[in-house]
Write a protein that holds these residues in place. Structure first.
Motif, PDB file in Angstrom:
ATOM      1  N   SER A  59       0.724  -1.147   0.066  1.00 16.61           N
ATOM      2  CA  SER A  59      -0.063   0.024  -0.043  1.00 16.61           C
ATOM      3  C   SER A  59       0.895   1.282   0.192  1.00 16.61           C
ATOM      4  O   SER A  59       0.312   2.322  -0.074  1.00 16.61           O
ATOM      5  CB  SER A  59      -1.016   0.186   1.328  1.00 16.61           C
ATOM      6  N   THR A 236      -3.920  -1.230   4.459  1.00 15.92           N
ATOM      7  CA  THR A 236      -4.516  -1.870   3.325  1.00 15.92           C
ATOM      8  C   THR A 236      -4.500  -0.452   1.952  1.00 15.92           C
ATOM      9  O   THR A 236      -4.509   0.536   2.521  1.00 15.92           O
ATOM     10  CB  THR A 236      -6.024  -2.127   3.277  1.00 15.92           C
ATOM     11  N   LYS A 237      -4.506  -0.924   0.878  1.00 18.10           N
ATOM     12  CA  LYS A 237      -4.561  -0.007  -0.251  1.00 18.10           C
ATOM     13  C   LYS A 237      -5.895   0.726  -0.268  1.00 18.10           C
ATOM     14  O   LYS A 237      -6.018   1.918  -0.278  1.00 18.10           O
ATOM     15  CB  LYS A 237      -4.501  -0.705  -1.577  1.00 18.10           C
TER      16      LYS A 237
END
Length: 453
Positions: A59, A236-237
């Motif tokens: 990410s 997280t992305k």
């Protein structure tokens, strides 16, 4: 839904007398250089550092792009690097804050560490994102700056984040319960005693928490001359596409670069007098009212009146509350007055800590109204402009009254009037008049040992 709190009885004479204590507002101190809400000064510069010597988060590119986007819309310039050679005294002086974005392992050598320590000691800002807590385990200075080191994490899953501070720019726009999905770190120690916790995890809302029910996940502090903000989110992305997380990150950066002020001293031992849901124990004195909104904010309506806490009186205590003006508005916090539904009681027997920023020193923000001016230079540096939250600490010990604005002590007053006494009294917040709109949140108190104990 909005709830209106109103008491119908009041005498016109008391309202007029209270009006004499808090007169019409004058001009707000010039804060134009600080920008409007959501903006930073145009000359601010941020360095994003994302070098990894351990696990590398996929990410990171989204995180770098997000900080650059926040800078483009927020008015600060962003540079990004994974070259530890950027950590020289001369280069770091170019930046108002350095963002450690999911760094891992030992990323700086001894000379680079020394340069960064000097940068922080000279007032530089630090923002740690997620795996910044999984970085430089053998560097004591960095561990204190980050606030806590990573220990472990369960699987990525939804959890409830309890927002503890709703005045700090990183959390002021969030609901009290923030539900989101991320990889939730457990930490080797609890930062609560040395940092100001902004948000914590409800360990009952997910599986794998190991911090025994007190699980900070975002915090801030002033550390050895600099400002530090850390958030455990951002694994997280998808995090970097969430509007709430982006605002959370932006608020942390704005604090670190000095664009907004906040009280980042550790805060422990307080209990709520108004927590955003219930006004049990409170009564309205005089005309007007307060509107209670769904987000837990009380906003003045009409006046001249006062909402006061009738359930208890206090003698030695630290009172904290968050407040925000819509514009050039007027209000105040009263302390040390006897029980009465006549607002003249607070005027004649207590003291008002002013909120309205008038030009008269003894009647401006942070003043003990009509008695003692705040330190205006410190007040001006600490005060956030209309539209942004501020935090007061009002500390009463014996006849001594001290005032902190966003963590900066701006007034120190001792009562010598035999008619008045701070050793036992009530507290209240003012609704000044129809043209004034001032909001309050999170009124809390910590009782202190009585003088002589």
């Amino acid at each position: 839904m909005r709830v209106r709190v109103r008491t119908t009885t009041a005498v016109l004479g008391a309202a007029l007398l209270l009006g004499c204590v808090s007169g019409p507002a004058a001009s707000q101190p010039d804060r134009a250089a600080a920008g409007t809400a959501g903006e930073a000064k145009a000359d601010k510069r941020v360095l994003v550092f994302s070098k990894t010597a351990g696990f590398r988060h996929d990410s990171i590119p989204e995180g770098v792009a997000t900080v650059k986007q926040l800078g483009a819309t927020g008015g600060f310039t962003v540079d990004a690097t994974e070259d530890a050679g950027a950590f020289t005294a001369a280069n770091l002086r170019r930046y108002d804050a350095v963002v450690f974005l999911s760094t891992t392992g030992d990323v700086l050598d001894a000379a680079q560490q020394s340069a960064f320590e000097g940068y922080v000691r000279q007032g530089g800002g630090y923002v740690g994102v997620h795996a910044a807590a999984d970085t430089e385990y053998d560097w004591e200075f960095y561990g204190g700056l980050a606030g806590a080191y990573f220990q472990s994490h369960p699987a990525i899953q939804p959890a409830t984040v309890d927002v503890e501070d709703r005045a700090h720019p990183a959390t002021s726009g969030l609901e009290k319960a923030w539900n989101r999905t991320d990889e939730w770190y457990n930490y080797r120690s609890n930062p609560r005693e040395r940092a100001h916790v902004l948000a914590s995890l409800d360990e009952a809302s997910y599986t794998g928490g190991t911090m025994h029910g007190d699980h900070p996940i975002a915090w801030c502090q002033e550390y050895r001359g600099g400002r530090a903000f850390y958030t455990g989110g951002g694994h997280t992305k998808e995090s970097y596409a969430e509007p709430e997380f982006r605002q959370h990150l932006l608020g942390g950066i704005r604090y670190a670069i000095g664009d907004v002020q906040a009280d980042c001293r550790p805060e422990n031992g307080y209990r709520p007098l108004f927590d955003g849901t219930s006004l049990d124990g409170w009564r309205q004195a005089g005309p007007g009212s307060f509107d209670l909104a769904d987000d837990g904010t009380l906003t003045t309506t009409g006046g001249m009146g006062m909402l006061w806490y009738a359930a208890e009186s206090f003698g030695s205590y630290s009172l904290k509350l968050d407040w925000k003006m819509a514009g050039d508005d007027n209000s105040g916090v009263f302390v040390g007055f006897p029980p009465s539904d006549d607002p003249w009681s607070a005027v004649n027997n207590g003291y008002e800590i002013q909120i309205d920023a008038s030009d008269v020193p003894e009647k401006t923000t942070g003043s003990v109204y009509g008695f003692r001016s705040a330190d205006l230079k410190k007040r001006d540096r600490a005060l956030n402009p209309p539209g942004e939250w501020n935090t007061y600490e009002i500390r009463v010990e014996g006849e001594r009254l001290r005032i902190w604005l966003n963590g900066v002590k701006i007034n120190d007053f001792t009562n010598t009037d035999p008619v008045r006494s701070l050793t036992d009294g009530h507290i209240g917040i003012q609704n000044h008049g129809a043209d004034d709109q001032v909001s309050f949140r999170d009124v809390r108190i910590k009782e202190l040992p009585a003088q002589g104990d």
